[in-house]
Write an enzyme that holds these catalytic residues in place. Structure first.
Site, short mmCIF file in Angstrom:
data_model
loop_
_atom_site.label_atom_id
_atom_site.label_comp_id
_atom_site.label_asym_id
_atom_site.label_seq_id
_atom_site.Cartn_x
_atom_site.Cartn_y
_atom_site.Cartn_z
N GLN A 137 4.40 133.02 23.37
CA GLN A 137 4.31 132.48 22.43
C GLN A 137 2.66 131.94 21.72
O GLN A 137 2.67 132.77 20.26
CB GLN A 137 5.03 130.83 22.61
CG GLN A 137 5.07 130.21 21.08
CD GLN A 137 6.20 129.09 20.68
OE1 GLN A 137 7.37 129.46 20.84
NE2 GLN A 137 5.50 128.25 20.00
N SER A 144 0.26 125.13 17.76
CA SER A 144 1.00 124.30 16.95
C SER A 144 2.04 125.44 16.25
O SER A 144 2.95 124.58 15.59
CB SER A 144 0.40 122.90 16.85
OG SER A 144 -0.09 122.38 17.51
N GLY A 177 0.94 130.61 30.34
CA GLY A 177 1.37 130.48 32.69
C GLY A 177 2.01 132.20 33.79
O GLY A 177 2.83 131.60 32.60
N ARG A 310 -11.33 98.17 48.92
CA ARG A 310 -13.02 97.42 48.34
C ARG A 310 -12.85 96.44 48.36
O ARG A 310 -11.99 95.46 47.94
CB ARG A 310 -12.87 98.57 47.51
CG ARG A 310 -14.50 98.42 46.91
CD ARG A 310 -15.06 98.92 47.73
NE ARG A 310 -16.80 99.72 47.24
CZ ARG A 310 -17.16 100.49 47.44
NH1 ARG A 310 -17.42 101.07 48.68
NH2 ARG A 310 -19.18 100.49 47.25
N GLN A 330 -10.57 93.72 36.63
CA GLN A 330 -10.00 94.90 37.29
C GLN A 330 -8.53 94.61 37.18
O GLN A 330 -8.37 96.16 37.28
CB GLN A 330 -10.33 94.82 38.76
CG GLN A 330 -9.82 95.57 40.04
CD GLN A 330 -10.36 97.10 39.81
OE1 GLN A 330 -11.72 96.94 39.79
NE2 GLN A 330 -10.83 97.77 40.38
N ARG A 333 -7.48 96.01 33.88
CA ARG A 333 -7.13 97.18 33.68
C ARG A 333 -6.15 97.81 34.39
O ARG A 333 -6.03 98.90 34.29
CB ARG A 333 -8.37 97.75 33.77
CG ARG A 333 -9.89 97.07 33.18
CD ARG A 333 -11.18 97.75 33.92
NE ARG A 333 -11.32 98.99 33.74
CZ ARG A 333 -12.47 99.67 34.37
NH1 ARG A 333 -13.25 98.69 34.82
NH2 ARG A 333 -12.81 100.18 34.56
N GLU A 424 3.68 122.23 24.53
CA GLU A 424 4.81 121.70 24.55
C GLU A 424 4.34 120.82 23.26
O GLU A 424 5.51 120.23 22.73
CB GLU A 424 5.70 121.64 25.77
CG GLU A 424 6.36 122.79 26.20
CD GLU A 424 6.70 123.66 25.21
OE1 GLU A 424 7.70 123.63 24.89
OE2 GLU A 424 6.16 124.58 25.96
N ASP A 426 1.04 119.87 20.37
CA ASP A 426 -0.22 119.28 20.48
C ASP A 426 0.40 117.59 19.90
O ASP A 426 1.01 117.59 19.14
CB ASP A 426 -1.75 119.39 18.84
CG ASP A 426 -2.51 118.53 19.15
OD1 ASP A 426 -3.59 118.45 19.63
OD2 ASP A 426 -2.43 117.46 17.86
#
Length: 664
Positions: A137, A144, A177, A310, A330, A333, A424, A426
């Site tokens: 397509q 778009s 693809g 860590r 940490q 986030r 599919e 934007d």
């Protein structure tokens, strides 16, 4: 083995039934058992090994992908896997390949847009991989804007054929693809021309390559568009370019379920409603939302496990340093991303139900819920993929320097995922589609048409316009009705403000263009309301297992209150909450992070990802990070020799050069 001990200790802290949470995440016991069985089958198969793909050149990588895809098909047939099992196997193979678009777009397009006869002709071949298809397509000059596609399909009355042509360079098909090197056929989209009249874009089944020697057929120029972002990532996929030079196909290869061209060259609509065309789009987008939860869960699993392994700073007396996951920065986030992964999973489950419901209604020629489904899948596709793409990158940063290593799994996960923000639809364009749906809903209120579904709250316009939150204590933010009404009021006020501003323009399209930034923000608020609402609805279901519902409740509150924190300006400017109430929301959010902390490892274990699927040394289930990082370093091709190629030729002369003082 310090990391191993840490993760074992962390798992012992779990305050809920991890096994039951795995089932909740999977959606059902059947889904969990299926996923667990297939993922381990793939992980134990040496052909699906993927730890060296990032060191392969493009040609080697592509050949490796072909081998895996062929092996996957062999195993599917040997084990007699059903469609659901086969999909899981291809998913856990975890390497983009030509089969993705064949099963994900080519086959559904024929199922949704082909007549019964066309389905009987093409689907048996496609289902046996006797032909391999793609979805052509997007063009070099248009993506778009589908109505702006330039490829033409002109009907030749004399020969009863369509003549496909690429009249300009920008009409070249670009990005599909599987097109570049493998596909034998395509569902290609072109402008239908009959007697010089343009009937708009339609789909056509086009053979691209010979089934004998795989060479392109006459009039077809075809190839790969080149390397993409990342090392392996999406470079295992042959995204292609395609040009037609007056290629002829039989008339019956136009997909004619909705509209047909007769032998006499007349364009007629069938008895099947055109709205059915949107079914494929809704189907694909609801899958994308579900997949967003998976991709984000992978990144969060890696970052959470590594954050527990860590240690940095905090040692004053020779005792162990502080686990990174114990730092509040940490947690602030990481934990909202953990909550988002769960939130998107439940939104995906709801969209799956919505798609099934809409499909059944369409078959009965009931189109009443189609606009809702289209807007929901468009908006949630945009919201979830944007958050997931940003979230994967945030997880990489949460892993410090080691997150930059390919062996962390995060750079490749980011590279392979971020196209979802564009394909599919934007993401900004999709939000504008949602905004149009909201503006249309508001415009119909005066006519007495009552909004339903996810826009039902707009029917309580007068109440929501006057709404002010009555939160008095931080704990009030844990009440579902308080949260939902705050999100409803925020979304409603933003949408009504846009509608009022649009009314000031003589030309509505000019207004839509000028106010597009405000409209996307209103659409985002609406979509966030949907996700929050669906998470809360999930909590109202019967959820078995000790402590599972309680932990999901904590995650739900984190998701909602983090959005309040992130979009505090919206909630304040619309008058939904006061600055003091915003502070109480932040206070409660900090408290919720502390409640998640003992369960963090168990919550990511509930995703049930194998080490093979994660593909990350930092996110290993056993926590044995440092020895494996050291071991992996020596596998790099640069370490094959002590002295690298090119050293004697280029560097040695520099080291041996005689330096002289310059003379001026």
């Amino acid at each position: 083995m310090e990391g191993v001990d840490h993760l074992a200790d962390e798992r012992n802290k779990a305050q809920f039934d991890v096994g039951e949470m795995k089932i909740v995440w999977a959606g059902s016991r059947h889904a969990y058992e299926l996923s667990d069985r297939i993922s381990r089958l793939v992980a134990s198969d040496p052909v699906f090994k993927k730890d060296t793909v990032t060191t392969l050149g493009r040609k080697e990588l592509f050949k490796n992908t072909l081998r895996k895809a062929a092996h996957a098909w062999k195993r599917i047939n040997e084990l007699r896997l059903n469609e659901e099992e086969a999909l899981k196997l291809r998913t856990f193979m975890d390497q983009p390949s030509f089969t993705d678009l064949h099963w994900g777009m080519f086959v559904p397009a024929i199922q949704g847009q082909g007549t019964d006869e066309q389905q009987q002709q093409w689907l048996p071949l496609a289902n046996k991989l006797q032909i391999i298809g793609c979805y052509a397509q997007t063009e070099l000059g248009h993506g778009s804007n589908v109505q702006g596609l330039e490829t033409t399909a002109t009907f030749d009355l004399k020969t009863d054929e369509f003549v496909l042509n690429s009249p300009t360079l920008t009409s070249s098909k670009w990005w599909p693809g599987g097109l570049g090197k493998i596909s034998t056929h395509a569902v290609g989209y072109a402008r239908l021309i009959i007697d010089e009249k343009d009937y708009g874009v339609h789909g056509f089944i086009v053979q691209l390559r010979s089934l004998g020697d795989h060479l392109p057929l006459p009039g077809i120029t075809i190839g790969d568009i080149g390397m993409k972002f990342g090392s392996a990532a999406y470079n295992s996929m042959d995204n292609g370019v395609l040009r037609f030079d007056h290629v002829r196909i039989p008339r019956n290869q136009m997909l004619m379920r909705v509209s047909q061209v007769t032998r006499e060259g007349k364009y007629v609509h069938s008895s099947v409603p055109r709205q059915l065309v949107y079914g494929t789009m809704v189907y694909v987008r609801q899958i994308i939302v579900f997949d967003a939860s998976v991709a984000l869960s992978r990144a969060v699993c890696i970052a959470t496990r590594y954050s527990a392994v860590r240690r940095q700073f905090g040692s004053q007396d020779g005792s162990p340093e502080t686990q990174v996951i114990d730092y509040k920065t940490q947690q602030a986030r990481l934990f909202p991303l953990l909550a988002s992964a769960y939130a998107f999973r439940f939104a995906g489950e709801w969209l799956k139900w919505l798609y099934t419901d809409v499909s059944q209604r369409l078959q009965a020629k009931d189109f009443s819920t189609l606009p809702e489904a289209h807007a929901c899948t468009a908006g949630l596709k945009s919201l979830t993929t944007s958050v997931t793409a940003d979230g994967i990158e945030e997880c990489r940063k949460l892993c410090g320097g080691h997150g930059y290593l390919t062996s962390s799994g995060l750079p490749e996960l980011f590279a392979v995922y971020i196209p979802a923000c564009t394909y599919e639809g934007d993401n900004v364009v999709l939000l504008l589609q949602v905004a149009r749906h909201l503006m249309k809903t508001i415009s119909q209120l005066n006519s007495g048409k009552k909004p339903s579904g996810t826009t039902a709250y707009l029917g309580r316009a007068e109440h929501l316009k006057q709404y002010r939150s009555n939160v008095l204590r931080a704990e009030d933010w844990l009440k579902p009705n308080v949260v939902v009404e705050a999100f409803e009021a925020r979304a409603a006020k933003m949408s009504f403000a846009c509608a009022q501003n649009l009314s000031k323009f003589n030309n509505p399209e000019d207004g839509f263009q000028q106010l597009s930034a405000d409209l996307t923000e209103a659409a985002t608020a609406h979509c966030q309301l949907i996700v929050v609402s669906k998470f809360i609805e999930k909590l109202q279901q019967d959820i078995p297992g000790k402590g599972v519902k309680e932990q999901l409740g904590v995650l739900c509150s984190i998701y909602a209150l983090f959005l309040v924190h992130k979009h505090l300006g919206d909630f304040l400017s619309t008058g939904v909450i006061t600055p003091e109430q915003g502070s109480l929301a932040n206070e409660q959010l900090r408290s919720l992070y502390s409640q998640v902390r003992p369960n963090a490892i168990a919550l990511v274990d509930a995703f049930n990802h194998t080490d093979h699927y994660l593909g990350s040394i930092l996110g290993r289930y056993d926590g044995n990070v440092y020895p494996k990082l050291y071991e992996e370093a020596w596998k790099d091709p640069l370490n094959d020799t002590i002295i690298p190629d090119g050293f004697n030729e280029y560097v040695q002369p520099l080291l041996k050069q005689q330096l002289h003082n310059a003379r001026l």
